[in-house]
Every structure is written in structure tokens, then in C-alpha cells.
Design an enzyme around this catalytic site. Sequence first.
Site, mmCIF file in Angstrom:
data_model
loop_
_atom_site.group_PDB
_atom_site.id
_atom_site.type_symbol
_atom_site.label_atom_id
_atom_site.label_comp_id
_atom_site.label_asym_id
_atom_site.label_seq_id
_atom_site.Cartn_x
_atom_site.Cartn_y
_atom_site.Cartn_z
ATOM 1 N N GLU A 44 0.845 -1.174 0.000
ATOM 2 C CA GLU A 44 0.000 0.000 0.000
ATOM 3 C C GLU A 44 0.890 1.237 0.000
ATOM 4 O OE1 GLU A 44 -2.445 -0.457 3.396
ATOM 5 O OE2 GLU A 44 -3.428 -2.254 2.636
ATOM 6 N N TYR A 45 1.511 1.513 -1.144
ATOM 7 C CA TYR A 45 2.426 2.619 -1.249
ATOM 8 C C TYR A 45 1.672 3.874 -1.686
ATOM 9 C CZ TYR A 45 5.667 -1.292 -1.578
ATOM 10 O OH TYR A 45 6.348 -2.445 -1.352
ATOM 11 N N LYS A 46 2.147 5.012 -1.235
ATOM 12 C CA LYS A 46 1.592 6.284 -1.671
ATOM 13 C C LYS A 46 2.401 6.769 -2.864
ATOM 14 C CE LYS A 46 -0.149 7.661 2.864
ATOM 15 N NZ LYS A 46 -0.103 8.685 3.931
ATOM 16 N N VAL A 47 1.850 6.654 -4.054
ATOM 17 C CA VAL A 47 2.536 7.047 -5.260
ATOM 18 C C VAL A 47 1.809 8.232 -5.858
ATOM 19 C CG1 VAL A 47 3.448 4.769 -5.735
ATOM 20 C CG2 VAL A 47 1.203 5.376 -6.590
#
Length: 609
Positions: free
Chosen positions: A25-28
Amino acid sequence: MAEWNAYYRNEDDEEEQEEGEQSGEYKVTGRDSLVFLVDASKEMFIKEEDGKPSNFDMTMQVVRSVYTSKITSSYRDLVALVFYGTEQSKNPRNSFKHVYVYHDLDEPGAKRVQEVDELRGSKGAQLAAKTMGSGETSLGDALWCCANLYSDIKLRLSHKRLMIFTCRDDPHEGDSVKDRQGRTKASDLRDTGVIINLMHLMKPGGFDVSLYFRDIITPPEDESDLGLQLEPCAKLEDLQNRVRAKEKKKRVLNRLNLCLGEGINVAVGVYSTAVPARKPPPIKLYRETNEPVRSKTRVFHTQTGSLLLPSELKKAQVYGKKQIVMETDEVDSIKKFEDPGMFLIGFKPMEKLKLHHHVRPAVFLYPEEDDVKGSSCLFSALLKRCSERNMFALCRFTARRNYSPRFVALVPQEEESDEGKGQITPAGFNVIYLPFADDIRTLDAPQLPCASQEQVDKMKQIVTKLRFKYRSDAFENPAIQQHFRNLEALALDMVAPEDIEDLIMPKVDQIDTRLGPLVQEFKDLVYPANYNPETKPAAKRKTADNGGGAEKKPKVELPEDELRAHVQNSTLGKLTVPVLKDACKKFGVRTTGTKKQELIDALIAQLSS
């Protein structure tokens, strides 16, 4: 007033958040994009004599696999399919000859998967020859067309990758003008952030990357020659593995400094090597329009009903029957121990690291040369020294702000390569989280009978027969695979979903063949004669202390005055059925039923008269 627990996480909640970060769950800030640039020359359609699929057919199977994986795992990514070396031309404004844009750069869907399926097999080769054909080759025009695909996208792209599939190491056959144009356009694409990878396929005489494609592809960040020494792919599995390793950007969980001493910092990145695969969560839709809906939470005053702003909220927790109230900034300040980072404490021999020290999944440490110059050199020296001396580094690790520090062990891992000089495991440190003293429990092991040496030797033979080389990537999760097969069948209008093979089910026939009579011999040594594990053991009856048969509950006799009191107070329902039956017998009350209410009614009628 808000509850403290809603804002102040305990250790378990913190670990859950860390696990959530490892789950991808990366913030890109943008989307990933991938362009397949496929050679459509006649050489790509040649079939092998042993019945193996052609290079074009293998490429289409890989493209289809990536399309379906993108749909299920990252449907917002953009994918395109472009053929070069074709007779027909189809591209925006038809500016380039012999370039056929089969799919524009867009999100993958069911229709695109079906169109790729039509290009597979012998019928697919016939359709490709009829639709596109094979003609002259200009890789420079093909790369230019791909650059236009990227420039036409108005969305923000976080990662741009282009994969070239070909079996020709000299596509222009010595044409220096076309060679120069291709190198120039490839350099322009690399300058704009596009990563170019070569998926070269098998050809008679071998594939020589140095003839032309050495100047086209993007070299790896480290050991630039390694990517050029890979052998061409002759099997579909090898090609799929190579594409799978390149299609996604390896995003770092966080970047921080590894402090080796005063003024000595190494910039490192923390990566997650294994992430649990989960089914995608369902999306709530508005029943009339099928549009996604979003839920919002508002906090209101319990007495006035007015909307409360975040600045009007405080946190509280009860301690010693007293409510401790704090402001938001006060909570933030007590949660912060130190700035994120990793600080070296010392070194220990590997024998000091025990298996029971494992408390959560490990992460991987790799240097970040762009942040601090010289990090790779110092990191490599530390890694080499730890490997030679069989030592691990003990560090204090704070992953993020407001996270409590942890003790970790940096276990060295050397690089491994396969026969084709492709990297299997990278060089770096595995970060093993160590338990605190509060986490260690003392267990009282139960006293069990010990096995005889003959029984132990027989079990050793069974274990030896059942040994096999385990690889985690060889076993897929059957529940997730079945879920995606069902979704795929619905999206592609298939009659029935494809059957999956449950690889985690034991192969009973193969096990019986390997063991032979060893199982029965072990049973004869361990279990008594005529033992049958299918039969349930007889239930043991509890006996009285004096040994006189089964223990019986003492009979409860109710006096008449107490029984009449129950009648007057209407509390006969509190008595049990056996007590009521004994009371009926005592007073000569005859009843036709045995239900509790019938007994109560009969007693009331008798004692009220």
C-alpha cells in the site's frame, strides 16, 4: 471527547500498520506504464522442429499474462502493444511506416485480453500475417512512435518502461543510417525517464547483444554488464520470469541513513521481499447508477448536535480511575522517540541468532547511492566483511516518525546468479526484527514418553524418503487463483472458468510409492496391535471417590412450606424439571405431560385448592 485509543496506537496496532506498509500500500503520485514493442518480422513466426511454440507465440502468451495480472493486481496501470517491422502501418496520424499500434497506452480490459488471445497459436499467426504482415524494419521510427504514445498521455506517470521482444540481433542488417537513428531515439527516450529493456529470444547461431542493442537498452544501476550477459530465452517459463521481474518498479518502503559512527552515514533503502497476496476488497456501488460511493465520517456534539472540527477534539485515557486529557500536539510529542534511522550498536557471531528470535517478517536493506555519494562502496565493504567473518550487525531501527524503536539484526546475503547469469538473490542485508525481553515467554513443556531408538531410526527413513527441494514461488495460493479465474471468466464471457491445480494438496499416490512398507513398519513399532485410528475411543465414565460406580447428583427434596412460597411468589419457573417431578410425586399430583410448564400448572392447581 474522543477516546485515546482512537488516536494513540498500541504496539499491536503499530505492527499492523507496518505490515500494511509491507503489503504494497504505497503512496505514489502517478501510474505505472508499460509498452510492449514486438518484432513482427518473419523470423519471429518460425516454429521449432520439436513442436515448441514460435517466438511470436511465446511473446503473445507473455503479453496476455501481463494483461491479466495487471487487471487483477493494478488495474490503473497503463499498457500498450506495438508491432514494428510490419507491412501495414497503423499509428497516430500514420506518421511512421512499418509500425502498427495494436493497443494504445490505456488501462487493460477484457476486450484487450480477447484481442491478444486471437494472436496466439497457428490461427493467431495467420491473423497477424493478414492484418499486419512483415516488412521493412526501422527501430528508430518504432521508438519515436512509442515516445508519442507517452507524450499523448495527460495523466501523471510515475514509472515508464518499454520492453523490446525480438530474435534479431541486427535488425537493420548493417544499415548505418537506421542504426544511428535508433540509437539517437533510444537516448532521447532514456533522457525522458523511459527504461528500455530487451527480451531477446532464441535464434540459430545465438543472439549477440553487442552488435546493436547494447546501445539501445537502459543499463542496470549497478554492474552494467550483467544485464547484457543474459542468455536468450528459449522457454516460455524463462521469458515469463524475466518479464515478471522487470514489469514492476521495485518501490522502496522508506529511505533512511545507517549510522556507523559519528559523522559516518550510509544511505539505504528498505524493501519488502515477500508480500502476502490478498483478494481485492469489494467496491461499494450506488444501486441505481453503479457508480462507486465514498463514505465520510463526521463527529458531532452529543448535546447540541453541532459539527466538531479536529481542533476541538482532545484525547483521553483512564489511568488509576482518573481521566488523563491531552492535546493532539502533546500526544504527538510523547509518541516520538527519535528521528527515523538505523544506528549501529555492534557485531555478533551468527551463532547468537536463534530461530525463536523471529517475531515478524524480515525486510531487505540496499544502498541508495543517489542520496549519499559513496554509500554503495561503504555498504559493499561492510557486507563483504560481515560475510567473511560470519557476523551480523546489531542495530537500533526506527522505521518512521512516531514509531517505537526496535532492535534488528543485519544478516548478510551474498548475490546468487543462475546459469544464464541472471540474478536470483541480490546482495544486501536481511533485517531481522529481534524480540524484547517482554516478548519472550517461558513455556512449561509437557512430560511425554520418549520414543525408542528403533522408532527414531524408522522415522528418519520416512523423512529421508519424503524430502524434496522446496521453492515458495512454485506454489500458488489456490483460493486466490480460483477467485481470479472466476472473475476472468465473467469478464471474458467464458463458458466456465479455467481449472486450477491445487499444488498444496499432498500427492498421496506418489507418497505411498516412495514409502512402500515403511509406514506399516512404523505403525507396528509405535501403535498396539489391531490399532485403528478411524475408531473413536470409548468415553470414560467418571467414578465416585469411593469407587462405587458412576457418581450421581444428590436428590434435592423441597419442603411443603417452601414449595407453597414459590407458588405464592410465582417463582416455580426457577426450579428444575427433576425437582418439579419429585414435588408432583410427593403430593400425589398426576400429570399427562412432562414439559416444565405442564408440571408447574399441575402443582399450582393442587396447592391452590
